[in-house]
Design an enzyme around this catalytic site. Structure first.
Site, PDB file in Angstrom:
ATOM      1  N   ARG A 129       0.849  -1.188   0.000  1.00 56.52           N
ATOM      2  CA  ARG A 129       0.000   0.000   0.000  1.00 56.52           C
ATOM      3  C   ARG A 129       0.891   1.246   0.000  1.00 56.52           C
ATOM      4  NH1 ARG A 129      -3.578  -2.608  -1.655  1.00 56.52           N
ATOM      5  NH2 ARG A 129      -5.511  -3.201  -0.630  1.00 56.52           N
ATOM      6  N   HIS A 139      -0.699   0.885  -9.782  1.00 54.80           N
ATOM      7  CA  HIS A 139      -1.469  -0.018  -8.899  1.00 54.80           C
ATOM      8  C   HIS A 139      -2.107  -1.163  -9.701  1.00 54.80           C
ATOM      9  CE1 HIS A 139      -3.674  -0.204  -4.791  1.00 54.80           C
ATOM     10  NE2 HIS A 139      -3.495  -1.424  -5.285  1.00 54.80           N
TER      11      HIS A 139
HETATM   12  P1  NDP Z   1      -1.813 -11.917   4.611  1.00 54.66           P
HETATM   13  O1  NDP Z   1      -2.731 -11.475   5.697  1.00 54.66           O
HETATM   14  O2  NDP Z   1      -1.953 -13.299   4.110  1.00 54.66           O
HETATM   15  O3  NDP Z   1      -0.289 -11.755   5.083  1.00 54.66           O
HETATM   16  C1  NDP Z   1       0.141 -10.679   5.835  1.00 54.66           C
HETATM   17  C2  NDP Z   1       1.555 -10.949   6.318  1.00 54.66           C
HETATM   18  O4  NDP Z   1       2.085  -9.763   6.917  1.00 54.66           O
HETATM   19  C3  NDP Z   1       1.654 -12.056   7.370  1.00 54.66           C
HETATM   20  O5  NDP Z   1       2.815 -12.804   7.134  1.00 54.66           O
HETATM   21  C4  NDP Z   1       1.792 -11.274   8.673  1.00 54.66           C
HETATM   22  O6  NDP Z   1       2.493 -11.978   9.690  1.00 54.66           O
HETATM   23  C5  NDP Z   1       2.618 -10.086   8.199  1.00 54.66           C
HETATM   24  N1  NDP Z   1       2.528  -8.916   9.075  1.00 54.66           N
HETATM   25  C6  NDP Z   1       1.410  -8.281   9.519  1.00 54.66           C
HETATM   26  N2  NDP Z   1       1.743  -7.243  10.318  1.00 54.66           N
HETATM   27  C7  NDP Z   1       3.104  -7.236  10.396  1.00 54.66           C
HETATM   28  C8  NDP Z   1       4.054  -6.425  11.075  1.00 54.66           C
HETATM   29  N3  NDP Z   1       3.673  -5.412  11.860  1.00 54.66           N
HETATM   30  N4  NDP Z   1       5.367  -6.707  10.910  1.00 54.66           N
HETATM   31  C9  NDP Z   1       5.764  -7.737  10.142  1.00 54.66           C
HETATM   32  N5  NDP Z   1       4.913  -8.567   9.470  1.00 54.66           N
HETATM   33  C10 NDP Z   1       3.599  -8.298   9.604  1.00 54.66           C
HETATM   34  O7  NDP Z   1      -1.984 -10.841   3.424  1.00 54.66           O
HETATM   35  P2  NDP Z   1      -1.766 -11.042   1.851  1.00 54.66           P
HETATM   36  O8  NDP Z   1      -0.436 -11.639   1.627  1.00 54.66           O
HETATM   37  O9  NDP Z   1      -2.938 -11.709   1.235  1.00 54.66           O
HETATM   38  O10 NDP Z   1      -1.814  -9.510   1.354  1.00 54.66           O
HETATM   39  C11 NDP Z   1      -0.920  -8.530   1.863  1.00 54.66           C
HETATM   40  C12 NDP Z   1      -1.298  -7.140   1.349  1.00 54.66           C
HETATM   41  O11 NDP Z   1      -0.993  -6.996  -0.036  1.00 54.66           O
HETATM   42  C13 NDP Z   1      -2.789  -6.798   1.386  1.00 54.66           C
HETATM   43  O12 NDP Z   1      -3.181  -6.413   2.680  1.00 54.66           O
HETATM   44  C14 NDP Z   1      -2.889  -5.666   0.389  1.00 54.66           C
HETATM   45  O13 NDP Z   1      -2.751  -4.421   1.042  1.00 54.66           O
HETATM   46  C15 NDP Z   1      -1.685  -5.859  -0.541  1.00 54.66           C
HETATM   47  N6  NDP Z   1      -2.100  -6.125  -1.939  1.00 54.66           N
HETATM   48  C16 NDP Z   1      -1.701  -5.258  -2.943  1.00 54.66           C
HETATM   49  C17 NDP Z   1      -2.082  -5.482  -4.256  1.00 54.66           C
HETATM   50  C18 NDP Z   1      -1.615  -4.609  -5.391  1.00 54.66           C
HETATM   51  O14 NDP Z   1      -2.098  -4.733  -6.517  1.00 54.66           O
HETATM   52  N7  NDP Z   1      -0.655  -3.726  -5.188  1.00 54.66           N
HETATM   53  C19 NDP Z   1      -2.946  -6.630  -4.608  1.00 54.66           C
HETATM   54  C20 NDP Z   1      -3.247  -7.497  -3.502  1.00 54.66           C
HETATM   55  C21 NDP Z   1      -2.846  -7.233  -2.217  1.00 54.66           C
HETATM   56  P3  NDP Z   1       1.826 -13.237  10.501  1.00 54.66           P
HETATM   57  O15 NDP Z   1       1.830 -14.360   9.503  1.00 54.66           O
HETATM   58  O16 NDP Z   1       2.761 -13.499  11.617  1.00 54.66           O
HETATM   59  O17 NDP Z   1       0.454 -12.821  10.903  1.00 54.66           O
END
Ligand code: NDP
Length: 306
Positions: A221, A269
């Site tokens: 984001r 995006h």
């Molecule tokens: P998930 O919820 O599957 O994964 C999120 C990951 O981030 C997990 O490994 C989580 O750790 C980790 N995480 C969360 N908070 C922290 C933190 N404070 N510090 C370190 N690690 C953290 O999400 P997705 O992979 O499905 O998607 C991620 C993001 O990608 C979406 O929220 C969206 O904003 C973005 N996105 C962008 C797109 C684009 O076109 N540019 C398209 C699709 C998505 P843990 O496993 O320990 O909980």
């Protein structure tokens, strides 16, 4: 009973078509022409007008149109009891992984350098490959697949997540080990959800902990990145360049310095866009599950914010 799609300014007819193709008994209404408020049990949202959900007396389920839910959680008027689900889909994952692999290879094989060399008719065979060790911040659904595919290609890769994890087949750091994570890499991929904790995480303090010359790929984001700090980090040499798909303000304003900054490549995006045909089945499935009180697919944790 039925579903309302609220995504102002977007043509959502393909969503309506795909939902009704799966279940013709679901009445789908589209914002701003939602007249039968009582008949809305589930909503599908993208950039909805805040407060609007209070107008649906029988609402039971909120679905994000994409993988992220930050656009929903900023609406402080959403009742706590309403579950929120998001899209997890192999097509979305496929596109995201390909985009990031492209970014890593562009840096590794220096695509920009050779584009410039061609323009100047330069034949320079020195140092054709930059060794890379990639770090994926956010080793979740999307990040996990990126790690797996890069590993398959023989590229060194490590992951970072929120919580400690055991038994992974790649080096993993939790957020308390961010400094070690940054020291282990020279390509930083941000694949984090946008939460209170991660907003502005890509800032000058973090960049100054990176190895000099680290390449940044932000596909998560725009609000993860303090954009002026990136320009400073490039000036100071901590960051050598960046591939950015997301921005603080989208579309990127015409006057923005990123347009002309040679080291920064931008895309509008488009890293990975939800495919309505692929996403509709899980939305319909969740619609039926909520009515049967069954466990939902891809429900987010309202406390963690992702
Ligand atoms: P998930 O919820 O599957 O994964 C999120 C990951 O981030 C997990 O490994 C989580 O750790 C980790 N995480 C969360 N908070 C922290 C933190 N404070 N510090 C370190 N690690 C953290 O999400 P997705 O992979 O499905 O998607 C991620 C993001 O990608 C979406 O929220 C969206 O904003 C973005 N996105 C962008 C797109 C684009 O076109 N540019 C398209 C699709 C998505 P843990 O496993 O320990 O909980």
């Amino acid at each position: 009973m039925g579903i309302a799609i609220i995504s102002p300014g977007r043509d959502v007819s393909i969503w309506v078509e795909n939902i009704t193709k799966i279940d013709k008994n679901i009445k789908v209404q589209v914002y701003p022409n939602i007249n039968d408020l009582e008949n809305v049990q589930a909503v599908i949202l993208w950039q909805h007008p805040h407060g609007i959900l209070e107008t649906f007396p029988n609402l039971k389920l909120i679905c994000s149109m994409g993988a992220g839910v930050d656009h929903i959680l900023t609406d402080k008027k959403i009742p706590d009891h309403l579950p929120i689900v998001r899209i997890v889909d192999e097509k979305l994952t496929f596109s995201m992984t390909n985009y990031v692999v492209m970014g890593v290879l562009n840096f590794h094989r220096q695509t920009l350098r050779y584009l410039k060399d061609k323009q100047r008719r330069v034949w320079d065979m020195t140092n054709p490959e930059i060794p890379v060790r990639v770090g994926v911040m956010g080793a979740g659904e999307l990040g996990g697949d990126i790690i797996e595919k890069l590993k398959f290609m023989g590229i060194d890769v490590v992951g970072l997540g929120n919580s400690p994890k055991k038994v992974l087949d790649y080096p993993y750091y939790d957020k308390t080990q961010t400094n070690e994570f940054l020291k282990a890499i020279n390509v930083l991929v941000c694949m984090l959800p946008l939460t209170r904790e991660t907003e502005g995480i890509l800032n000058i303090d973090l960049f100054r902990k990176c190895n000099k010359g680290t390449y940044l790929i932000n596909v998560a984001r725009g609000k993860h990145l303090l954009e002026e700090d990136l320009l400073l980090a490039i000036e100071e040499g901590f960051i050598s360049g960046a591939l950015l798909d997301v921005f603080q303000k989208e579309p990127l304003p015409e006057s923005h310095p990123f347009w002309t900054k040679e080291e920064i490549m931008i895309t509008p995006h488009i890293a990975s866009v939800t495919n309505p045909e692929a996403a509709a089945p899980q939305i319909v499935e969740n619609y039926h599950r909520i009515n049967k009180n069954l466990k939902l697919l891809n429900e987010i944790d309202r406390i963690k914010g992702y």
